[in-house]
Every structure is written in structure tokens, then in C-alpha cells.
Design a protein around this motif. Sequence first.
Motif, PDB file in Angstrom:
ATOM      1  N   THR A  78      28.020  29.409  20.785  1.00  0.00           N
ATOM      2  CA  THR A  78      28.182  29.044  22.185  1.00  0.00           C
ATOM      3  C   THR A  78      26.946  29.411  22.990  1.00  0.00           C
ATOM      4  O   THR A  78      26.363  30.482  22.801  1.00  0.00           O
ATOM      5  N   VAL A  79      26.564  28.521  23.882  1.00  0.00           N
ATOM      6  CA  VAL A  79      25.486  28.778  24.820  1.00  0.00           C
ATOM      7  C   VAL A  79      26.063  28.725  26.232  1.00  0.00           C
ATOM      8  O   VAL A  79      26.977  27.942  26.513  1.00  0.00           O
ATOM      9  N   TYR A  80      25.527  29.561  27.119  1.00  0.00           N
ATOM     10  CA  TYR A  80      26.025  29.666  28.480  1.00  0.00           C
ATOM     11  C   TYR A  80      24.913  29.373  29.480  1.00  0.00           C
ATOM     12  O   TYR A  80      23.738  29.627  29.218  1.00  0.00           O
ATOM     13  N   LEU A  81      25.310  28.862  30.622  1.00  0.00           N
ATOM     14  CA  LEU A  81      24.389  28.652  31.729  1.00  0.00           C
ATOM     15  C   LEU A  81      25.019  29.231  32.984  1.00  0.00           C
ATOM     16  O   LEU A  81      25.966  28.656  33.526  1.00  0.00           O
ATOM     17  N   GLN A  82      24.500  30.373  33.433  1.00  0.00           N
ATOM     18  CA  GLN A  82      24.966  31.008  34.657  1.00  0.00           C
ATOM     19  C   GLN A  82      24.113  30.516  35.813  1.00  0.00           C
ATOM     20  O   GLN A  82      22.902  30.729  35.831  1.00  0.00           O
ATOM     21  N   MET A  83      24.728  29.861  36.779  1.00  0.00           N
ATOM     22  CA  MET A  83      24.026  29.313  37.922  1.00  0.00           C
ATOM     23  C   MET A  83      24.478  30.013  39.192  1.00  0.00           C
ATOM     24  O   MET A  83      25.672  30.059  39.491  1.00  0.00           O
ATOM     25  N   ASN A  84      23.520  30.547  39.932  1.00  0.00           N
ATOM     26  CA  ASN A  84      23.784  31.258  41.167  1.00  0.00           C
ATOM     27  C   ASN A  84      23.097  30.568  42.336  1.00  0.00           C
ATOM     28  O   ASN A  84      22.164  29.786  42.150  1.00  0.00           O
ATOM     29  N   ASN A  85      23.555  30.905  43.541  1.00  0.00           N
ATOM     30  CA  ASN A  85      22.978  30.310  44.753  1.00  0.00           C
ATOM     31  C   ASN A  85      22.857  28.795  44.617  1.00  0.00           C
ATOM     32  O   ASN A  85      21.799  28.205  44.834  1.00  0.00           O
ATOM     33  N   LEU A  86      23.943  28.173  44.275  1.00  0.00           N
ATOM     34  CA  LEU A  86      23.941  26.738  44.031  1.00  0.00           C
ATOM     35  C   LEU A  86      23.655  25.954  45.302  1.00  0.00           C
ATOM     36  O   LEU A  86      24.042  26.345  46.402  1.00  0.00           O
ATOM     37  N   LYS A  87      22.979  24.835  45.116  1.00  0.00           N
ATOM     38  CA  LYS A  87      22.590  23.963  46.213  1.00  0.00           C
ATOM     39  C   LYS A  87      23.178  22.572  45.994  1.00  0.00           C
ATOM     40  O   LYS A  87      23.469  22.199  44.857  1.00  0.00           O
ATOM     41  N   PRO A  88      23.346  21.794  47.067  1.00  0.00           N
ATOM     42  CA  PRO A  88      23.839  20.421  46.882  1.00  0.00           C
ATOM     43  C   PRO A  88      22.981  19.610  45.913  1.00  0.00           C
ATOM     44  O   PRO A  88      23.506  18.725  45.228  1.00  0.00           O
ATOM     45  N   GLU A  89      21.697  19.908  45.834  1.00  0.00           N
ATOM     46  CA  GLU A  89      20.806  19.214  44.917  1.00  0.00           C
ATOM     47  C   GLU A  89      21.131  19.491  43.451  1.00  0.00           C
ATOM     48  O   GLU A  89      20.632  18.787  42.566  1.00  0.00           O
ATOM     49  N   ASP A  90      21.941  20.515  43.185  1.00  0.00           N
ATOM     50  CA  ASP A  90      22.353  20.818  41.821  1.00  0.00           C
ATOM     51  C   ASP A  90      23.493  19.931  41.347  1.00  0.00           C
ATOM     52  O   ASP A  90      23.871  19.994  40.173  1.00  0.00           O
ATOM     53  N   THR A  91      24.050  19.144  42.235  1.00  0.00           N
ATOM     54  CA  THR A  91      25.134  18.240  41.871  1.00  0.00           C
ATOM     55  C   THR A  91      24.661  17.250  40.814  1.00  0.00           C
ATOM     56  O   THR A  91      23.693  16.515  41.022  1.00  0.00           O
ATOM     57  N   ALA A  92      25.338  17.237  39.677  1.00  0.00           N
ATOM     58  CA  ALA A  92      24.931  16.386  38.564  1.00  0.00           C
ATOM     59  C   ALA A  92      25.938  16.522  37.437  1.00  0.00           C
ATOM     60  O   ALA A  92      26.820  17.386  37.462  1.00  0.00           O
ATOM     61  N   VAL A  93      25.778  15.677  36.443  1.00  0.00           N
ATOM     62  CA  VAL A  93      26.464  15.854  35.172  1.00  0.00           C
ATOM     63  C   VAL A  93      25.554  16.682  34.281  1.00  0.00           C
ATOM     64  O   VAL A  93      24.383  16.335  34.089  1.00  0.00           O
ATOM     65  N   TYR A  94      26.074  17.773  33.755  1.00  0.00           N
ATOM     66  CA  TYR A  94      25.292  18.675  32.924  1.00  0.00           C
ATOM     67  C   TYR A  94      25.616  18.448  31.455  1.00  0.00           C
ATOM     68  O   TYR A  94      26.784  18.408  31.063  1.00  0.00           O
ATOM     69  N   TYR A  95      24.563  18.311  30.650  1.00  0.00           N
ATOM     70  CA  TYR A  95      24.701  18.012  29.234  1.00  0.00           C
ATOM     71  C   TYR A  95      24.168  19.152  28.378  1.00  0.00           C
ATOM     72  O   TYR A  95      23.033  19.597  28.564  1.00  0.00           O
ATOM     73  N   CYS A  96      24.960  19.591  27.439  1.00  0.00           N
ATOM     74  CA  CYS A  96      24.526  20.551  26.439  1.00  0.00           C
ATOM     75  C   CYS A  96      23.733  19.827  25.353  1.00  0.00           C
ATOM     76  O   CYS A  96      24.002  18.658  25.048  1.00  0.00           O
ATOM     77  N   ALA A  97      22.756  20.516  24.759  1.00  0.00           N
ATOM     78  CA  ALA A  97      21.902  19.895  23.758  1.00  0.00           C
ATOM     79  C   ALA A  97      21.482  20.902  22.696  1.00  0.00           C
ATOM     80  O   ALA A  97      21.381  22.099  22.968  1.00  0.00           O
ATOM     81  N   VAL A  98      21.207  20.396  21.485  1.00  0.00           N
ATOM     82  CA  VAL A  98      20.775  21.217  20.358  1.00  0.00           C
ATOM     83  C   VAL A  98      19.558  20.592  19.698  1.00  0.00           C
ATOM     84  O   VAL A  98      19.532  19.383  19.457  1.00  0.00           O
ATOM     85  N   ASP A  99      18.565  21.411  19.411  1.00  0.00           N
ATOM     86  CA  ASP A  99      17.401  21.018  18.608  1.00  0.00           C
ATOM     87  C   ASP A  99      17.432  21.866  17.345  1.00  0.00           C
ATOM     88  O   ASP A  99      17.233  23.085  17.414  1.00  0.00           O
ATOM     89  N   LEU A 100      17.670  21.257  16.215  1.00  0.00           N
ATOM     90  CA  LEU A 100      17.864  21.975  14.964  1.00  0.00           C
ATOM     91  C   LEU A 100      16.579  22.527  14.365  1.00  0.00           C
ATOM     92  O   LEU A 100      16.642  23.374  13.468  1.00  0.00           O
ATOM     93  N   HIS A 101      15.427  22.089  14.835  1.00  0.00           N
ATOM     94  CA  HIS A 101      14.181  22.392  14.143  1.00  0.00           C
ATOM     95  C   HIS A 101      13.116  23.030  15.016  1.00  0.00           C
ATOM     96  O   HIS A 101      11.937  23.020  14.642  1.00  0.00           O
ATOM     97  N   SER A 102      13.497  23.597  16.140  1.00  0.00           N
ATOM     98  CA  SER A 102      12.498  24.166  17.032  1.00  0.00           C
ATOM     99  C   SER A 102      13.067  25.345  17.804  1.00  0.00           C
ATOM    100  O   SER A 102      14.271  25.436  18.035  1.00  0.00           O
ATOM    101  N   ALA A 103      12.178  26.252  18.188  1.00  0.00           N
ATOM    102  CA  ALA A 103      12.561  27.341  19.075  1.00  0.00           C
ATOM    103  C   ALA A 103      12.692  26.862  20.514  1.00  0.00           C
ATOM    104  O   ALA A 103      13.291  27.550  21.343  1.00  0.00           O
ATOM    105  N   TRP A 104      12.107  25.706  20.791  1.00  0.00           N
ATOM    106  CA  TRP A 104      12.197  25.084  22.093  1.00  0.00           C
ATOM    107  C   TRP A 104      13.017  23.807  21.976  1.00  0.00           C
ATOM    108  O   TRP A 104      13.152  23.240  20.900  1.00  0.00           O
TER     109      TRP A 104
END
Length: 121
Positions: A78-104
Motif C-alpha cells: 500500500t502507498v499513501y498520499l497525505q495532503m494538507n492545506n488543500l486548495k480548490p486547485e487540488d480538485t481532480a481525479v487522483y490515480y495510483c501508479a506503479v513502475d516495476l523497474h525504476s526507483a522513480w
Amino acid sequence: QVQLVESGGGLVQAGGSLRLSCAASGRTFTNAAMGWFRQAPGKERVFIASISWSGQYIDYSDSVKGRTDISRDNAKNTVYLQMNNLKPEDTAVYYCAVDLHSAWLRTVDYWGQGIQVTVSS
């Protein structure tokens, strides 16, 4: 081979906080970067944050740096994303993603279905 399921989204007021979770299932993997993208209405999907398997390498986009923290629990896949001080500009659909072959999060191998985050004024 890998399924990603996001949770924790919803409606929050500006200045509030939210924690997104993404649980991976199916194929087991190690040394994979995980992270998040988002897509606002009428805009392209953009990178938000990534974290390497060990947590040593972490990257944030300038739009969320300083008010967002990414973390992961490999025992729970599991990966988590803690978001603080949210702004209206943060409104969006958020997508989780995995890269199997990189540290980035260089190339996305698997995507979640996305979860809505709405920040009201």
C-alpha cells in the motif's frame, strides 16, 4: 497482473486534509516505485508524487511540495498520499501508479481506476 485500488477520496473544505490509500494486489513485486498522478477537468494527467521501494527516493511536483507527504507500507502493498492545506486547485481525479523497474515513477506499468478529490471554497 497487478490491480491497484484507491480509497480515501471525497469532499473537503479548503485548508483541510485528506489521506489517499492505494492497495496493490495480484502479482507480487519488489523494487518498484509507486506514486500518484491527478487529472483535473479539462486538463491532462500530471505527476504528483513518487516513492521508491525503500522510501529512500521521494519526489513531489512543485504544485504540492511542502504540504503533501507520500509513504508506503510494503507489508501491505500500500502507498499513501497525505495532503494538507488543500486548495480548490487540488480538485481532480487522483490515480495510483506503479513502475516495476525504476526507483522513480518513470514509466507507468499499471494504473488504478482513479478516485475523486473535491476541495470546496
